[in-house]
Design a protein around this motif. Structure first.
Motif, PDB file in Angstrom:
ATOM      1  N   GLY A   1      10.093  26.649  24.534  1.00 35.89           N
ATOM      2  CA  GLY A   1      10.554  27.831  25.254  1.00 35.89           C
ATOM      3  C   GLY A   1      10.844  27.606  26.727  1.00 35.89           C
ATOM      4  O   GLY A   1      11.299  28.520  27.420  1.00 35.89           O
ATOM      5  N   LYS A   2      10.595  26.387  27.218  1.00 36.52           N
ATOM      6  CA  LYS A   2      10.826  26.087  28.637  1.00 36.52           C
ATOM      7  C   LYS A   2      12.276  26.376  29.008  1.00 36.52           C
ATOM      8  O   LYS A   2      13.198  26.004  28.301  1.00 36.52           O
ATOM      9  N   MET A   3      12.453  27.035  30.153  1.00 40.15           N
ATOM     10  CA  MET A   3      13.797  27.261  30.669  1.00 40.15           C
ATOM     11  C   MET A   3      14.224  26.011  31.424  1.00 40.15           C
ATOM     12  O   MET A   3      13.517  25.557  32.326  1.00 40.15           O
ATOM     13  N   LEU A   4      15.351  25.438  31.043  1.00 40.81           N
ATOM     14  CA  LEU A   4      15.849  24.241  31.709  1.00 40.81           C
ATOM     15  C   LEU A   4      16.438  24.628  33.059  1.00 40.81           C
ATOM     16  O   LEU A   4      17.117  25.651  33.183  1.00 40.81           O
ATOM     17  N   ASN A   5      16.137  23.819  34.081  1.00 39.33           N
ATOM     18  CA  ASN A   5      16.621  24.094  35.433  1.00 39.33           C
ATOM     19  C   ASN A   5      18.143  24.136  35.445  1.00 39.33           C
ATOM     20  O   ASN A   5      18.800  23.233  34.944  1.00 39.33           O
TER      21      ASN A   5
ATOM     22  N   ASP B   1      18.097  16.747  31.770  1.00 34.53           N
ATOM     23  CA  ASP B   1      18.698  16.349  30.507  1.00 34.53           C
ATOM     24  C   ASP B   1      17.960  16.961  29.323  1.00 34.53           C
ATOM     25  O   ASP B   1      16.789  17.348  29.425  1.00 34.53           O
ATOM     26  N   TYR B   2      18.630  17.050  28.218  1.00 37.55           N
ATOM     27  CA  TYR B   2      18.102  17.659  27.005  1.00 37.55           C
ATOM     28  C   TYR B   2      18.893  17.109  25.822  1.00 37.55           C
ATOM     29  O   TYR B   2      19.913  16.441  26.004  1.00 37.55           O
ATOM     30  N   ILE B   3      18.428  17.388  24.620  1.00 32.80           N
ATOM     31  CA  ILE B   3      19.157  17.005  23.422  1.00 32.80           C
ATOM     32  C   ILE B   3      19.606  18.288  22.730  1.00 32.80           C
ATOM     33  O   ILE B   3      18.852  19.253  22.625  1.00 32.80           O
TER      34      ILE B   3
ATOM     35  N   LEU C   1      16.399  20.775  22.603  1.00 26.10           N
ATOM     36  CA  LEU C   1      15.052  20.300  22.898  1.00 26.10           C
ATOM     37  C   LEU C   1      15.029  19.699  24.292  1.00 26.10           C
ATOM     38  O   LEU C   1      15.914  18.911  24.646  1.00 26.10           O
ATOM     39  N   CYS C   2      14.006  20.055  25.082  1.00 24.07           N
ATOM     40  CA  CYS C   2      13.832  19.424  26.382  1.00 24.07           C
ATOM     41  C   CYS C   2      13.377  17.981  26.145  1.00 24.07           C
ATOM     42  O   CYS C   2      12.982  17.603  25.030  1.00 24.07           O
ATOM     43  N   GLU C   3      13.429  17.166  27.176  1.00 25.14           N
ATOM     44  CA  GLU C   3      13.079  15.755  27.033  1.00 25.14           C
ATOM     45  C   GLU C   3      11.638  15.570  26.567  1.00 25.14           C
ATOM     46  O   GLU C   3      11.345  14.715  25.717  1.00 25.14           O
ATOM     47  N   CYS C   4      10.731  16.384  27.078  1.00 18.58           N
ATOM     48  CA  CYS C   4       9.314  16.277  26.717  1.00 18.58           C
ATOM     49  C   CYS C   4       9.115  16.562  25.221  1.00 18.58           C
ATOM     50  O   CYS C   4       8.421  15.811  24.527  1.00 18.58           O
TER      51      CYS C   4
END
Length: 68
Positions: free
Chosen positions: A7-11, A20-22, A43-46
């Motif tokens: 659920g993280k909002m990407l900057n 970056d993200y996939i 998906l975020c990198e983490c």
């Protein structure tokens, strides 16, 4: 844009994602139970790292020397 897993909002600034993200876009076809269905998620990198760490066959890594 948000990571579908955590659920993280990407900057983002001015409509440009600053990390970056996939992004997965999968059209399911014949021989699947999802024939005719399209899945799309981010998906975020983490989260991508956490998921792939659990793979029985490790993800292949390749160095890229030219970044666009």
């Amino acid at each position: 844009m948000n990571c579908n897993r955590c659920g993280k909002m990407l900057n983002e600034k001015n409509g440009i994602v600053l990390e970056d993200y996939i992004c997965v876009h999968k059209n399911w076809g014949y021989f699947s139970k999802k024939d005719g269905v399209t899945y799309e998620f981010v998906l975020c990198e983490c989260c991508m790292d956490e998921i792939t760490e659990g793979f029985k066959i490790p993800v292949e890594h390749h160095e890229t020397t030219e970044l666009i």
